[in-house]
Design a protein around this motif. Sequence first.
Motif, PDB file in Angstrom:
ATOM      1  N   ASP A  27      61.087  17.868   5.984  1.00 24.73           N
ATOM      2  CA  ASP A  27      62.011  16.991   5.270  1.00 24.73           C
ATOM      3  C   ASP A  27      63.457  17.311   5.657  1.00 24.73           C
ATOM      4  O   ASP A  27      63.893  18.466   5.587  1.00 24.73           O
ATOM      5  CB  ASP A  27      61.823  17.170   3.764  1.00 24.73           C
ATOM      6  CG  ASP A  27      62.664  16.216   2.973  1.00 24.73           C
ATOM      7  OD1 ASP A  27      63.828  16.566   2.685  1.00 24.73           O
ATOM      8  OD2 ASP A  27      62.178  15.113   2.659  1.00 24.73           O
ATOM      9  N   SER A  29      66.246  16.618   4.120  1.00 23.40           N
ATOM     10  CA  SER A  29      67.062  17.124   3.008  1.00 23.40           C
ATOM     11  C   SER A  29      66.865  18.623   2.832  1.00 23.40           C
ATOM     12  O   SER A  29      67.820  19.363   2.567  1.00 23.40           O
ATOM     13  CB  SER A  29      66.705  16.404   1.712  1.00 23.40           C
ATOM     14  OG  SER A  29      67.009  15.036   1.814  1.00 23.40           O
ATOM     15  N   ARG A  30      65.641  19.082   2.993  1.00 19.59           N
ATOM     16  CA  ARG A  30      65.380  20.522   2.870  1.00 19.59           C
ATOM     17  C   ARG A  30      66.001  21.280   4.035  1.00 19.59           C
ATOM     18  O   ARG A  30      66.552  22.374   3.856  1.00 19.59           O
ATOM     19  CB  ARG A  30      63.881  20.787   2.750  1.00 19.59           C
ATOM     20  CG  ARG A  30      63.318  20.325   1.411  1.00 19.59           C
ATOM     21  CD  ARG A  30      61.917  20.813   1.170  1.00 19.59           C
ATOM     22  NE  ARG A  30      60.900  20.092   1.893  1.00 19.59           N
ATOM     23  CZ  ARG A  30      60.240  19.042   1.434  1.00 19.59           C
ATOM     24  NH1 ARG A  30      60.497  18.578   0.229  1.00 19.59           N
ATOM     25  NH2 ARG A  30      59.312  18.468   2.166  1.00 19.59           N
ATOM     26  N   ALA A  32      68.667  20.393   5.554  1.00 23.85           N
ATOM     27  CA  ALA A  32      70.103  20.410   5.266  1.00 23.85           C
ATOM     28  C   ALA A  32      70.443  21.524   4.275  1.00 23.85           C
ATOM     29  O   ALA A  32      71.468  22.201   4.425  1.00 23.85           O
ATOM     30  CB  ALA A  32      70.546  19.051   4.726  1.00 23.85           C
ATOM     31  N   LEU A  33      69.588  21.716   3.273  1.00 25.74           N
ATOM     32  CA  LEU A  33      69.813  22.811   2.324  1.00 25.74           C
ATOM     33  C   LEU A  33      69.726  24.162   3.032  1.00 25.74           C
ATOM     34  O   LEU A  33      70.544  25.056   2.776  1.00 25.74           O
ATOM     35  CB  LEU A  33      68.805  22.741   1.175  1.00 25.74           C
ATOM     36  CG  LEU A  33      68.996  21.583   0.192  1.00 25.74           C
ATOM     37  CD1 LEU A  33      67.796  21.475  -0.748  1.00 25.74           C
ATOM     38  CD2 LEU A  33      70.292  21.736  -0.585  1.00 25.74           C
ATOM     39  N   CYS A  49      74.291  21.539  -4.602  1.00 27.99           N
ATOM     40  CA  CYS A  49      74.339  20.097  -4.901  1.00 27.99           C
ATOM     41  C   CYS A  49      75.585  19.430  -4.330  1.00 27.99           C
ATOM     42  O   CYS A  49      75.564  18.230  -4.043  1.00 27.99           O
ATOM     43  CB  CYS A  49      74.284  19.856  -6.406  1.00 27.99           C
ATOM     44  SG  CYS A  49      72.672  20.215  -7.135  1.00 27.99           S
ATOM     45  N   HIS A  52      75.880  16.637  -1.274  1.00 28.50           N
ATOM     46  CA  HIS A  52      74.601  15.964  -1.046  1.00 28.50           C
ATOM     47  C   HIS A  52      74.532  14.725  -1.917  1.00 28.50           C
ATOM     48  O   HIS A  52      75.015  14.721  -3.046  1.00 28.50           O
ATOM     49  CB  HIS A  52      73.415  16.879  -1.380  1.00 28.50           C
ATOM     50  CG  HIS A  52      73.197  17.954  -0.374  1.00 28.50           C
ATOM     51  ND1 HIS A  52      72.612  17.727   0.842  1.00 28.50           N
ATOM     52  CD2 HIS A  52      73.504  19.268  -0.393  1.00 28.50           C
ATOM     53  CE1 HIS A  52      72.562  18.856   1.530  1.00 28.50           C
ATOM     54  NE2 HIS A  52      73.104  19.807   0.799  1.00 28.50           N
ATOM     55  N   GLU A  53      73.943  13.691  -1.390  1.00 20.63           N
ATOM     56  CA  GLU A  53      73.765  12.467  -2.171  1.00 20.63           C
ATOM     57  C   GLU A  53      72.413  12.501  -2.889  1.00 20.63           C
ATOM     58  O   GLU A  53      71.657  11.542  -2.852  1.00 20.63           O
ATOM     59  CB  GLU A  53      73.885  11.252  -1.263  1.00 20.63           C
ATOM     60  CG  GLU A  53      75.272  11.094  -0.679  1.00 20.63           C
ATOM     61  CD  GLU A  53      75.415   9.848   0.156  1.00 20.63           C
ATOM     62  OE1 GLU A  53      74.546   8.965   0.087  1.00 20.63           O
ATOM     63  OE2 GLU A  53      76.405   9.763   0.889  1.00 20.63           O
ATOM     64  N   MET A  54      72.147  13.646  -3.504  1.00 23.13           N
ATOM     65  CA  MET A  54      70.907  13.825  -4.261  1.00 23.13           C
ATOM     66  C   MET A  54      71.269  14.244  -5.668  1.00 23.13           C
ATOM     67  O   MET A  54      72.303  14.866  -5.887  1.00 23.13           O
ATOM     68  CB  MET A  54      70.049  14.944  -3.645  1.00 23.13           C
ATOM     69  CG  MET A  54      69.395  14.631  -2.345  1.00 23.13           C
ATOM     70  SD  MET A  54      68.269  15.970  -1.856  1.00 23.13           S
ATOM     71  CE  MET A  54      69.411  17.178  -1.213  1.00 23.13           C
ATOM     72  N   VAL A  59      67.489  18.178  -5.819  1.00 20.66           N
ATOM     73  CA  VAL A  59      67.782  19.447  -5.140  1.00 20.66           C
ATOM     74  C   VAL A  59      66.879  20.543  -5.688  1.00 20.66           C
ATOM     75  O   VAL A  59      66.334  21.356  -4.927  1.00 20.66           O
ATOM     76  CB  VAL A  59      69.278  19.819  -5.288  1.00 20.66           C
ATOM     77  CG1 VAL A  59      69.552  21.217  -4.754  1.00 20.66           C
ATOM     78  CG2 VAL A  59      70.160  18.794  -4.571  1.00 20.66           C
ATOM     79  N   HIS A  62      63.449  20.192  -4.158  1.00 20.15           N
ATOM     80  CA  HIS A  62      63.453  20.642  -2.762  1.00 20.15           C
ATOM     81  C   HIS A  62      63.501  22.172  -2.688  1.00 20.15           C
ATOM     82  O   HIS A  62      62.809  22.787  -1.869  1.00 20.15           O
ATOM     83  CB  HIS A  62      64.634  20.040  -2.002  1.00 20.15           C
ATOM     84  CG  HIS A  62      64.457  18.594  -1.660  1.00 20.15           C
ATOM     85  ND1 HIS A  62      63.385  18.113  -0.933  1.00 20.15           N
ATOM     86  CD2 HIS A  62      65.233  17.524  -1.936  1.00 20.15           C
ATOM     87  CE1 HIS A  62      63.507  16.812  -0.781  1.00 20.15           C
ATOM     88  NE2 HIS A  62      64.618  16.421  -1.381  1.00 20.15           N
TER      89      HIS A  62
END
Length: 122
Positions: A27, A29-30, A32-33, A49, A52-54, A59, A62
């Motif tokens: 993923d 997003s993960r 990116a984290l 957070c 991020h657009e989450m 978050v 993830h």
Amino acid sequence: MLDNATLWLHIYIMATNEDNVFKALADGSRRALLDRLRVCNGLTLNELCEGHEMTRQAVTKHLAVLEAADLVVTKWRGREKLHYLNPVPINEIYTRWIGKFERGRLQALDNLKEALEEDRHE
């Protein structure tokens, strides 16, 4: 020496751990984290957070997947939960899936070097 049952259990556990790592890395997003933690380790949930657009809940979900894969470890500092990147599972995958292929290429380069040196001496 391990008996067959113990060996198969060990292989099963390794495969399950790798499955969790591959699932976590699949993923964006993960990833990116993990990139954020690579740059600045020991971040709180609020800090992760930022940018991020989450939602905070996304978050958190993830991070749970990353923790299950042992890619993120946490440490409490008072009331703050700090998140740290754990590169060991990625290195284990590198060693198993990539490192062995690198050895062959390095050996080929070493053989080429030796052959060129022999030609130069002749």
